[in-house]
Scaffold this active site. Structure first.
Site, PDB file in Angstrom:
ATOM      1  N   SER A  54       1.076  -1.253  -0.259  1.00 20.19           N
ATOM      2  CA  SER A  54      -0.310  -0.018   0.002  1.00 20.19           C
ATOM      3  C   SER A  54       1.638   1.084  -0.434  1.00 20.19           C
ATOM      4  O   SER A  54       2.025   1.430   0.371  1.00 20.19           O
ATOM      5  CB  SER A  54      -0.934  -0.076   1.193  1.00 20.19           C
ATOM      6  OG  SER A  54      -0.253   0.608   2.172  1.00 20.19           O
ATOM      7  N   LYS A  55       0.012   2.403   0.365  1.00 19.28           N
ATOM      8  CA  LYS A  55       0.816   3.361  -0.194  1.00 19.28           C
ATOM      9  C   LYS A  55       1.868   3.958   1.114  1.00 19.28           C
ATOM     10  O   LYS A  55       2.838   4.629   0.922  1.00 19.28           O
ATOM     11  CB  LYS A  55      -0.270   4.801   0.528  1.00 19.28           C
ATOM     12  CG  LYS A  55      -0.760   4.934  -1.298  1.00 19.28           C
ATOM     13  CD  LYS A  55      -1.201   6.431  -1.665  1.00 19.28           C
ATOM     14  CE  LYS A  55      -2.215   6.499  -3.222  1.00 19.28           C
ATOM     15  NZ  LYS A  55      -3.180   7.389  -2.479  1.00 19.28           N
TER      16      LYS A  55
END
Ligand code: GLU
Length: 465
Positions: A239-240
């Site tokens: 994820s980010k």
């Protein structure tokens, strides 16, 4: 040509994610390898969340990566009539039914199931209903009762079975009349003749439901290959938090598409202990047999290493073209400066990304030179004036600014001044670059050329106070 037909089916609700790009790549490679067909289908039935901006972002990213499709893009939003027709068919054949349960009723059922320790599945209240009240309804697919389980042999994960008691009557049409993902994906894959579905394993739980729908609609069931997820270094889903997950963010950071392709393919696939693969290699060597069953862990350093490899070995003319937007972004006027291809050649060995290369190229194009404070204090001083004058004089007499010639000239300077190489090169480097890290002094002289080099030495002499 084989009869293989594969597809990539992104939902346009955001940018193209690293994981999506790898799924697209696997589909592309297999289609190319087997001379099959690669279809791009935009899954935009969720009208509220789908945007044209996302469609464009996905198409751009695929173009940048070089993942050309043979058919498409086909938009699901153009096909609502077909989906309606299929829902009618299922209703007509008694394989689906209208469900009038309200959201509150369903919530109450779920709560009751939870309290009684049961799975919160739909209880089939409307299954055998014959009246058609004038209230909103969804359409549900009747879970076929005849068999107890659905089994399929996944091309990556092997044999997988799901017990039907785990499933319930799936909603295939929402109250607003729009069809849901599991229905449309089946209709489209079947109608488009897709015979192998390669996708992320986050869809594996959908597969038994989809297989039941294929059968109910009278379609033949394709093969499936579920690709393991990509995880961050902490083994959690990428994820980010782990860094950029958008393909185009890597372009902006100065990565080359071939580096990202090479990196993505190795996240889940291997070929002996080889690490470097061109697209042509991959088309020849890729197969699902060598896709691993466990999740790949994203490793930024390895990607950077691959990128520096492709920058080192890349065609300087092409790299020069790719570098231009990065220079423009830094407002560097390169048109009237030294030859950009020569600049690139001098920096290929020392730049891991195009962004780094643009930073490294800056000094070539900025006149007058901006001196680093420390370097200026150390070298642009009265004691160095003589040396600069000697260098200026010797280099003025040097007719070709090529490395072999420059070496001879340097030897003369060193003999005349009785200084070692470093004592000559260090101040000269400050005059030419301002004191920033740079390629070797001969290379810098050669790329700047005689006129610019002499001008910069004169500027340094003037700067001495
Ligand atoms: N549109 C789905 C997604 O983006 C893909 C579904 C599929 O590949 O079956 O997750």
């Amino acid at each position: 040509m084989s009869d293989l037909r594969v597809r990539f089916a992104p939902s346009p609700t955001g940018y193209l994610h690293i994981g999506g790009a790898r799924t697209a790549l696997f589909n592309y490679l297999l289609a190319k390898k087997e001379s099959g067909i690669f279809v791009l289908r935009i899954e935009d039935t969720d009208v509220a969340r789908s945007t044209q901006e996302s469609v464009d972002a996905i198409l751009n990213a695929m173009t940048w990566l070089g993942l050309a499709y043979d058919e498409g893009p086909i938009y699901q939003s153009d096909r609502f009539d077909l989906y309606k027709e299929k829902v009618q068919q299922l209703l007509h054949e008694g394989k689906a039914y209208r469900c009038y349960c309200t959201a509150e009723e369903l919530d109450a059922k779920r709560e009751k199931a939870r309290q009684e320790g049961r799975k919160p599945k739909y209880d089939g209240t409307c299954r055998n209903r014959t009246d058609q009240p004038d209230t909103p309804f969804v359409v549900r697919f009747k879970l076929p009762a005849a068999e107890e389980e659905t089994t399929f042999v996944d091309r990556i994960k092997g044999s997988i079975s799901f017990r039907h008691e785990e499933l319930d009557d799936l909603i295939i049409q929402r109250t607003d009349g729009t069809p849901t993902y599991n229905l449309v994906v089946v209709i489209d894959d079947a109608e488009m003749g897709i015979n192998l579905i390669i996708r992320g394993d986050d869809h594996i739980n959908n597969t038994p439901r989809q297989i039941l729908l294929y059968k109910a609609l009278g379609y033949s069931v394709p093969e499936f290959a579920h690709v393991p997820m990509i995880l961050g270094a902490d083994k959690k889903r990428l994820s980010k938090r782990h860094g950029a997950t958008s393909v185009m963010a890597y372009q902006e950071m100065g990565y080359l598409p071939e580096a990202l392709i090479n990196y993505l393919v190795r996240l889940g696939w291997s070929f002996g202990d080889e690490e470097i693969f061109s697209m042509a290699d991959l088309i020849e060597k890729f197969s699902l047999d060598n896709v691993g069953r466990s999740a790949g862990v994203f490793n930024q350093e390895k990607l950077l290493w691959l990128n520096s490899h492709y920058i080192k070995t890349g065609d300087p003319d092409r790299l020069a073209e790719l570098l231009k937007p990065f220079l423009e972004q830094k407002k560097i006027e390169f048109e009237d400066g030294p030859n950009l291809v020569d600049v690139v050649k001098s920096l290929q060995e020392r730049s891991a990304t195009l962004l780094e290369m643009a930073a490294g190229a800056t000094f070539y194009f900025v006149d007058p030179v901006e001196y680093e404070e420390k370097a200026k204090k150390k070298f642009l001083i009265a004691e160095q004036a003589e040396l600069f004058k000697t260098i200026l004089e010797k280099l003025s007499g040097c007719d070709t600014f090529v490395i072999a010639q420059l070496e001879l000239t340097f030897a003369e300077i060193m003999a005349e001044t009785e200084l070692k190489f470093g004592k000559v090169a260090q101040p000269l480097r400050v005059a030419l670059t301002g004191g920033v890290p740079s390629p070797g002094i001969y290379e810098v002289l050669q790329v700047l050329g005689k006129e610019r080099s002499l001008q910069r030495i004169e500027q340094a002499i003037m700067a001495i106070v």
